[in-house]
Design a protein around this motif. Structure first.
Motif, short mmCIF file in Angstrom:
data_model
loop_
_atom_site.label_atom_id
_atom_site.label_comp_id
_atom_site.label_asym_id
_atom_site.label_seq_id
_atom_site.Cartn_x
_atom_site.Cartn_y
_atom_site.Cartn_z
N SER A 1 0.83 -1.21 0.00
CA SER A 1 0.00 0.00 0.00
C SER A 1 0.85 1.26 0.00
O SER A 1 0.55 2.22 -0.70
CB SER A 1 -0.93 0.02 1.22
N GLN A 2 1.92 1.24 0.78
CA GLN A 2 2.80 2.41 0.85
C GLN A 2 3.46 2.67 -0.50
O GLN A 2 3.54 3.81 -0.95
CB GLN A 2 3.86 2.21 1.93
N ILE A 3 3.91 1.62 -1.15
CA ILE A 3 4.56 1.77 -2.46
C ILE A 3 3.56 2.30 -3.49
O ILE A 3 3.90 3.17 -4.29
CB ILE A 3 5.20 0.44 -2.90
N LEU A 4 2.32 1.81 -3.45
CA LEU A 4 1.30 2.31 -4.38
C LEU A 4 1.04 3.81 -4.15
O LEU A 4 0.88 4.56 -5.12
CB LEU A 4 -0.01 1.53 -4.22
N ILE A 5 1.01 4.23 -2.91
CA ILE A 5 0.83 5.66 -2.60
C ILE A 5 1.98 6.47 -3.20
O ILE A 5 1.76 7.52 -3.82
CB ILE A 5 0.73 5.87 -1.08
N LEU A 6 3.20 5.99 -3.04
CA LEU A 6 4.36 6.70 -3.58
C LEU A 6 4.34 6.75 -5.10
O LEU A 6 4.69 7.77 -5.70
CB LEU A 6 5.65 6.05 -3.07
N ILE A 7 3.93 5.66 -5.74
CA ILE A 7 3.85 5.64 -7.20
C ILE A 7 2.78 6.62 -7.68
O ILE A 7 3.00 7.38 -8.63
CB ILE A 7 3.57 4.21 -7.72
N ARG A 8 1.61 6.61 -7.03
CA ARG A 8 0.54 7.55 -7.42
C ARG A 8 1.01 8.99 -7.29
O ARG A 8 0.75 9.83 -8.17
CB ARG A 8 -0.70 7.32 -6.57
N LYS A 9 1.70 9.29 -6.19
CA LYS A 9 2.22 10.65 -5.97
C LYS A 9 3.20 11.03 -7.07
O LYS A 9 3.17 12.14 -7.59
CB LYS A 9 2.88 10.75 -4.60
#
Length: 51
Positions: A29-37
């Motif tokens: 989830s954290q990695i997905l947040i960083l990719i979206r950002k």
């Protein structure tokens, strides 16, 4: 959903787990947040990415 495998230094991975524990999220989830950002910032500078 697609799957993505990455190679990551062991020390960096352990640091990621510390951050995710603090944030109350899984590493995924954290990695997905960083990719979206990252994508949002790119699109803000360069325009929407059309697929």
């Amino acid at each position: 959903m697609k799957s993505l495998s990455i190679r990551i230094d062991e020390e960096l991975l352990h640091k990621l787990y510390i951050v995710t524990d603090y944030e109350g999220r899984s590493a995924n989830s954290q990695i997905l947040i960083l990719i979206r950002k990252c994508v949002e910032e790119y699109e803000a500078r360069h325009g929407k990415i059309e697929l």
